[in-house]
Design a protein around this motif. Structure first.
Motif, PDB file in Angstrom:
ATOM      1  N   TYR A 109      35.533  47.765  55.254  1.00 33.88           N
ATOM      2  CA  TYR A 109      34.806  47.861  53.994  1.00 33.88           C
ATOM      3  C   TYR A 109      34.379  49.305  53.724  1.00 33.88           C
ATOM      4  O   TYR A 109      34.539  49.824  52.606  1.00 33.88           O
ATOM      5  CB  TYR A 109      33.583  46.948  54.032  1.00 33.88           C
ATOM      6  N   LEU A 110      33.881  49.969  54.753  1.00 39.22           N
ATOM      7  CA  LEU A 110      33.431  51.351  54.583  1.00 39.22           C
ATOM      8  C   LEU A 110      34.608  52.305  54.352  1.00 39.22           C
ATOM      9  O   LEU A 110      34.459  53.330  53.677  1.00 39.22           O
ATOM     10  CB  LEU A 110      32.640  51.795  55.814  1.00 39.22           C
ATOM     11  N   LEU A 111      35.797  51.976  54.900  1.00 37.60           N
ATOM     12  CA  LEU A 111      36.964  52.845  54.787  1.00 37.60           C
ATOM     13  C   LEU A 111      37.942  52.363  53.719  1.00 37.60           C
ATOM     14  O   LEU A 111      39.078  52.822  53.669  1.00 37.60           O
ATOM     15  CB  LEU A 111      37.686  52.919  56.145  1.00 37.60           C
ATOM     16  N   ARG A 112      37.493  51.457  52.863  1.00 34.77           N
ATOM     17  CA  ARG A 112      38.380  50.891  51.837  1.00 34.77           C
ATOM     18  C   ARG A 112      38.899  51.982  50.907  1.00 34.77           C
ATOM     19  O   ARG A 112      38.229  53.008  50.690  1.00 34.77           O
ATOM     20  CB  ARG A 112      37.650  49.817  51.039  1.00 34.77           C
ATOM     21  N   PRO A 113      40.069  51.778  50.318  1.00 34.05           N
ATOM     22  CA  PRO A 113      40.628  52.789  49.393  1.00 34.05           C
ATOM     23  C   PRO A 113      39.792  52.903  48.130  1.00 34.05           C
ATOM     24  O   PRO A 113      39.157  51.942  47.691  1.00 34.05           O
ATOM     25  CB  PRO A 113      42.027  52.237  49.081  1.00 34.05           C
ATOM     26  N   ALA A 114      39.803  54.069  47.544  1.00 37.48           N
ATOM     27  CA  ALA A 114      39.024  54.305  46.323  1.00 37.48           C
ATOM     28  C   ALA A 114      39.603  53.514  45.151  1.00 37.48           C
ATOM     29  O   ALA A 114      38.870  53.060  44.265  1.00 37.48           O
ATOM     30  CB  ALA A 114      39.015  55.798  45.996  1.00 37.48           C
ATOM     31  N   LYS A 115      40.920  53.331  45.162  1.00 35.32           N
ATOM     32  CA  LYS A 115      41.580  52.621  44.067  1.00 35.32           C
ATOM     33  C   LYS A 115      41.658  51.128  44.364  1.00 35.32           C
ATOM     34  O   LYS A 115      42.150  50.724  45.421  1.00 35.32           O
ATOM     35  CB  LYS A 115      42.989  53.175  43.847  1.00 35.32           C
ATOM     36  N   THR A 116      41.163  50.313  43.445  1.00 36.85           N
ATOM     37  CA  THR A 116      41.215  48.864  43.598  1.00 36.85           C
ATOM     38  C   THR A 116      41.880  48.255  42.364  1.00 36.85           C
ATOM     39  O   THR A 116      41.868  48.840  41.279  1.00 36.85           O
ATOM     40  CB  THR A 116      39.812  48.256  43.758  1.00 36.85           C
ATOM     41  N   THR A 117      42.445  47.055  42.544  1.00 41.46           N
ATOM     42  CA  THR A 117      42.997  46.313  41.409  1.00 41.46           C
ATOM     43  C   THR A 117      41.844  45.777  40.575  1.00 41.46           C
ATOM     44  O   THR A 117      40.903  45.181  41.120  1.00 41.46           O
ATOM     45  CB  THR A 117      43.868  45.145  41.903  1.00 41.46           C
ATOM     46  N   GLN A 118      41.906  45.980  39.284  1.00 46.71           N
ATOM     47  CA  GLN A 118      40.830  45.557  38.389  1.00 46.71           C
ATOM     48  C   GLN A 118      41.273  44.331  37.578  1.00 46.71           C
ATOM     49  O   GLN A 118      42.308  44.354  36.918  1.00 46.71           O
ATOM     50  CB  GLN A 118      40.459  46.692  37.427  1.00 46.71           C
ATOM     51  N   LEU A 119      40.503  43.256  37.643  1.00 46.24           N
ATOM     52  CA  LEU A 119      40.784  42.042  36.877  1.00 46.24           C
ATOM     53  C   LEU A 119      39.550  41.663  36.068  1.00 46.24           C
ATOM     54  O   LEU A 119      38.422  41.724  36.580  1.00 46.24           O
ATOM     55  CB  LEU A 119      41.167  40.885  37.794  1.00 46.24           C
ATOM     56  N   ALA A 120      39.761  41.251  34.834  1.00 43.93           N
ATOM     57  CA  ALA A 120      38.632  40.831  33.997  1.00 43.93           C
ATOM     58  C   ALA A 120      38.104  39.468  34.443  1.00 43.93           C
ATOM     59  O   ALA A 120      36.888  39.267  34.546  1.00 43.93           O
ATOM     60  CB  ALA A 120      39.058  40.780  32.532  1.00 43.93           C
ATOM     61  N   THR A 121      39.008  38.528  34.697  1.00 44.18           N
ATOM     62  CA  THR A 121      38.620  37.189  35.153  1.00 44.18           C
ATOM     63  C   THR A 121      39.601  36.726  36.221  1.00 44.18           C
ATOM     64  O   THR A 121      40.772  37.134  36.233  1.00 44.18           O
ATOM     65  CB  THR A 121      38.621  36.153  34.007  1.00 44.18           C
ATOM     66  N   ALA A 122      39.141  35.856  37.109  1.00 39.42           N
ATOM     67  CA  ALA A 122      40.021  35.271  38.123  1.00 39.42           C
ATOM     68  C   ALA A 122      39.339  34.043  38.724  1.00 39.42           C
ATOM     69  O   ALA A 122      38.109  33.929  38.710  1.00 39.42           O
ATOM     70  CB  ALA A 122      40.353  36.284  39.213  1.00 39.42           C
ATOM     71  N   ILE A 123      40.161  33.154  39.237  1.00 42.40           N
ATOM     72  CA  ILE A 123      39.674  31.968  39.953  1.00 42.40           C
ATOM     73  C   ILE A 123      39.846  32.234  41.438  1.00 42.40           C
ATOM     74  O   ILE A 123      40.899  32.683  41.894  1.00 42.40           O
ATOM     75  CB  ILE A 123      40.477  30.717  39.533  1.00 42.40           C
ATOM     76  N   TRP A 124      38.815  31.933  42.195  1.00 42.57           N
ATOM     77  CA  TRP A 124      38.792  32.218  43.635  1.00 42.57           C
ATOM     78  C   TRP A 124      39.281  30.980  44.382  1.00 42.57           C
ATOM     79  O   TRP A 124      38.528  30.048  44.606  1.00 42.57           O
ATOM     80  CB  TRP A 124      37.358  32.541  44.021  1.00 42.57           C
ATOM     81  N   TYR A 125      40.561  30.970  44.741  1.00 45.26           N
ATOM     82  CA  TYR A 125      41.107  29.816  45.464  1.00 45.26           C
ATOM     83  C   TYR A 125      40.892  29.939  46.957  1.00 45.26           C
ATOM     84  O   TYR A 125      40.490  29.006  47.628  1.00 45.26           O
ATOM     85  CB  TYR A 125      42.605  29.687  45.177  1.00 45.26           C
ATOM     86  N   ASP A 126      41.184  31.100  47.493  1.00 42.37           N
ATOM     87  CA  ASP A 126      41.177  31.282  48.940  1.00 42.37           C
ATOM     88  C   ASP A 126      39.978  32.130  49.351  1.00 42.37           C
ATOM     89  O   ASP A 126      40.018  33.336  49.298  1.00 42.37           O
ATOM     90  CB  ASP A 126      42.491  31.951  49.362  1.00 42.37           C
TER      91      ASP A 126
END
Length: 389
Positions: free
Chosen positions: A121-138
Motif C-alpha cells: 500500500y505504501l509503495l503503490r504506483p502513483a497511477k491508478t485506474t479511475q472508475l466513476a462507478t463499479a460493483i464490488w464482486y470480489d
C-alpha cells in the motif's frame, strides 16, 4: 531476481501470519468501516434465518453446539451500500479509504477480518485506474469455493435493488476470474456473461468514485434456489451411494481408521470418492448423481449445491474438536435430507481423528431404511420442501 523477491515476500508473510505479528500490526494500522460518512445504504434488511432450524441430533455434543451456533448467526443482512472514494488493491480487492480506513469485507465471519498488506500500500504506483462507478464482486471472499457461493455469487441477487445500469463494471480479481469454479459457471450461465466483468490486473490499483457493495443473507432458501438457476443444470434422478473421503496425501482432517469405515460402507453399497481428484465438471456430475452420501467435513461438501434436493440424503462426519455447522445450514437451506452428524474423536495436529464405526453404520442404516417422505434433519422429520431439481 523477481523469483527471489517473490520467495522472500511469501516467506515474510508466512512468518508474520504464523506468529500473529502481521495481524496485530495490520489491526493497529487499519480501521474497519461499514457505515458512517461516505456510506449510503440504498437497501438494508435483516432476517432471522435460523429461527426454525432443527437442533436435535443423536449426538448430544453436536445438539448443544448447533443450538448455540444457530443463535449466534441467525440474524443475517441483505443490503446494497454505496461507498464513496474507494481504492482497491489488486491482490484481494480489499477496499481502502482516506484515513487508513478499510471497507468492511464481504465474508460472513467478521472475527477473521482481512487487511491490506501495509508495504504494498505504501509503495503503490502513483497511477491508478479511475472508475466513476463499479460493483464490488470480489472482496477477498471468493478466493475460497465455499465463500464464492455463500458470499460473492449470492450477492448478485441485489443487483436489481441497486438500480444500476447493466453495463456497470463488476470488479473481480484475475486470480478469481481464472478459477475453475468461476469459469465453470461463467461458461454455463447466460445471465452471468451479460454482466460487464472488469478483471483487475495483478498489479492494477483501482480508484472508484462510487463503489457498490452487495450482500444477500447467505442462508436464505429463496436466494439459494435463485442462485442454482444460474447453472442451468439438467434434471437428474440420483442413484449412487457415495462415501466422500479426503485424500490424506493432500489434506488434513482424515480418519485414522478409514479402512474400517470404507469396508463397512462398501458392504452397504457405497463407493469411495475423492472430490479433490476430480475435475470441476466431474465433481458437479458426481453430486448430481448421488442419492445417498456419507462425507467427511471439508470444502468438497459445498457441492451439495449440485444435488437433487428432493431425492438426496446426507450424513456428515467431523472431528470432536472441529465442530462446524456450515454444511448442515446449507443442507437445510436447500431442502436436502441431512440425517446425522457423527462426531469423531479429537483431531491430532490438524490431521487424523478416529470415528466410531458402529455409530456411522447405525446412522447409515437409518438413512437407507427411512420411510419418511419429507425432509429429515437429525432426529426431526418435516414435510417435503418445495421441489427443486
Amino acid at each position: 531476481m523477481t523469483s527471489v523477491s517473490s520467495f522472500l515476500n511469501k516467506a515474510t508473510r508466512t512468518v508474520l501470519w504464523r506468529t500473529g505479528l502481521g495481524r496485530k500490526a495490520a489491526a493497529s494500522y487499519w480501521t474497519n468501516r461499514a457505515e458512517g460518512a461516505g456510506f449510503r445504504y440504498l437497501y438494508r434488511e435483516t432476517d432471522d434465518v435460523f429461527a426454525n432450524v432443527p437442533t436435535q441430533f443423536a449426538d448430544p455434543v453436536f445438539t448443544k453446539f448447533i443450538a448455540e451456533d444457530n443463535k449466534r448467526w441467525t440474524m443475517q443482512e441483505s443490503f446494497v451500500v454505496e461507498v464513496d472514494d474507494v481504492l482497491l488493491e489488486p491482490e484481494r480487492l480489499l477496499g481502502i479509504r482516506a484515513g487508513r480506513e478499510v471497507v468492511e469485507q464481504t465474508v460472513v465471519y467478521k472475527h477473521d477480518r482481512q487487511y491490506p498488506y501495509i508495504l504494498p500500500y505504501l509503495l503503490r504506483p502513483a497511477k491508478t485506474t479511475q472508475l466513476a462507478t463499479a460493483i464490488w464482486y470480489d472482496g477477498s471472499a471468493t478466493r475460497n469455493y465455499f465463500h464464492h457461493l455463500v458470499d460473492a455469487l449470492i450477492s448478485l441477487q441485489q443487483l436489481e435493488r441497486s438500480k444500476l445500469p447493466l453495463d456497470t463494471p463488476v470488479l473481480i480479481t484475475k486470480q478469481m476470474y481464472d478459477t475453475v469454479y468461476f469459469q465453470y459457471l461463467y461458461q454455463r450461465s447466460t445471465q452471468l456473461r451479460q454482466l460487464n466483468w472488469y478483471v483487475v490486473g495483478d498489479k492494477e490499483w483501482v480508484q472508484v468514485k462510487k463503489l457498490y457493495k452487495l450482500q444477500t443473507a447467505p442462508y436464505s432458501p429463496a436466494a439459494w434456489r435463485t442462485m442454482r438457476e444460474l447453472y442451468a443444470m439438467p434434471d437428474v434422478k440420483p442413484w449412487r451411494k457415495v462415501f466422500l473421503n479426503r485424500d490424506r496425501n493432500r489434506y488434513g482432517r482424515y480418519l485414522d481408521n478409514e479402512r474400517e469405515v470404507v469396508d463397512m460402507l462398501k458392504r452397504h453399497g457405497f463407493e469411495e470418492m475423492f472430490a479433490e481428484n476430480l475435475t470441476i465438471e466431474q465433481q458437479a456430475q458426481l453430486f448430481q448423481e448421488t442419492e445417498y452420501m456419507v462425507a467427511l467435513h471439508g470444502a468438497g461438501m459445498i457441492q451439495q449445491f449440485f444435488m437433487n434436493y428432493a431425492h438426496s440424503h446426507v450424513i456428515e462426519i467431523m472431528p470432536g474438536n472441529y465442530l462446524q455447522p456450515l454444511y448442515y445450514w446449507q443442507a437445510y437451506t436447500m431442502g436436502l435430507k441431512y440425517y446425522d452428524v457423527i462426531v469423531g474423536g479429537t483431531m491430532r495436529d490438524g490431521k487424523e481423528y478416529p470415528v466410531d464405526v458402529a455409530a456411522v453404520e447405525a446412522a447409515v442404516e437409518r438413512m437407507l431404511n427411512t420411510q419418511h417422505p419429507g425432509r429429515v434433519y437429525g432426529l426431526t422429520e418435516l414435510p417435503a420442501a418445495p421441489a427443486v431439481s
